[in-house]
Design a protein around this motif. Sequence first.
Motif: not given
Length: 435
Positions: A95-123
């Motif tokens: 997983h990719l994890v990136a953190e920024l702790n600036g100290g102000k406001g609520p703590k926000l977790l932003l969620i994405g994903h790097l993978d797809t359903v298309f493997e190398p043998d997909s056309p």
Amino acid sequence: MKCRFIKQCCALLVLVSNVSSAWAAVSSTESKIVKHIDNTHPEAVKLLEKVVNINSGTMNFAGVRQVADVLIPEFEKLGFDARFEDGSAFNRAGHLVAELNGGKGPKLLLIGHLDTVFEPDSPFQKFEYISDNVAKGPGIADMKGGDIVILQSLRALQAAGELIDMNIMVVMTGDEELSGRPLTLSKKALIDGAKWADIAIGFENGDGNPKTANISRRGSIDWTLNVKGVPSHSSQIFKDDVGAGAIYEAARVLNTFYTELREEKLLTYNPGRIMGGTTVTHNSTKNSGTTFGKNNVVAETAIVTGDIRGISEEQVARVKNKMEAIVASHLPQTQSKMEFGEGYPPLAPTEGNKKLLSIYSNVSEELGFGKVEAVDPLNAGAADVSFTSAYVDMAIDGLGMSGTAGHTVEEKGNIDSLSSQAKRAAVLMYRLKSN
């Protein structure tokens, strides 16, 4: 003709008046955010094309890591401490994890994903425009577009001078499409992020409609029914010492599930695979198996696998108890056993989630994009955001790039939505920080 022209002019004036009225609520800082996203839209599209053209099927570990290697420097430019967490412990890239702790406001977790359903043998391997505003590509909407929306919104906040003191963690998983096991390890980065955060924001593309967002998602839990009967010549079936056989028992259980559980609102339970006969092998890892049995032999073994999807932990627990009670009332000379496996927890429609949707919808209306309503959870599958449900005060998902035909070789993304979704997300985060 003159009357029609006057009516058209009046309608246009009303539209302009409504847009102007909405924008009157947008602050000067928010205007800077919007302007930056407009000005950097071509750059964002170029980055989207680059990552779409990298095959990152879940089991292509090198490809998943390559997408992370493209994105990590982009987070570092924004002041984040960004890294790639190895996934060998759960047989995935990581997983990719990136953190920024600036100290102000609520703590926000932003969620994405790097993978797809298309493997190398997909056309299906390349980004391709099919019109000025629509492009095809593997994972363009699900969800590399959403990953770029995250970056664009953060870049805009930085350009407006608002990012530096915010508290943000970004987790982009490498196994959303095919989770590693055990889930306690494969989802640890998400769960740790949720324990740290106050608010979780998911950038999946939801139902592909920017007029909707997810404040609830049904969980998904696997189950296996194992049945044993007494093998015998078929002419002896139903006798006291032989009984009904494994296949009749499996059929009884499934039919009772169908008749007695269907009234549960927002619940589905599906048998996806069934095997029965004299000899049965089952490979759960590969979702396959073998059977041997003759028509004139009472079946000794039956195995059924499926899933349950429910809206809350309480509903899932109640249904599991019902299923076990049904299984316990077995036919003569048969034995049945239910096993429940790992799965995605439900994201229940809490008051906090509803409040977050209301804030997001207000942002959308004031930016001129219209009201946003909740997706019917029957139309929403399980997603990574669900793993935050037990820990955060508020959660929302479906804020990614809109598109159609996900998980197929016709997957398309709406290019204009890359900027509109980034604007809404960036202003949402700014208001969460400021209020």
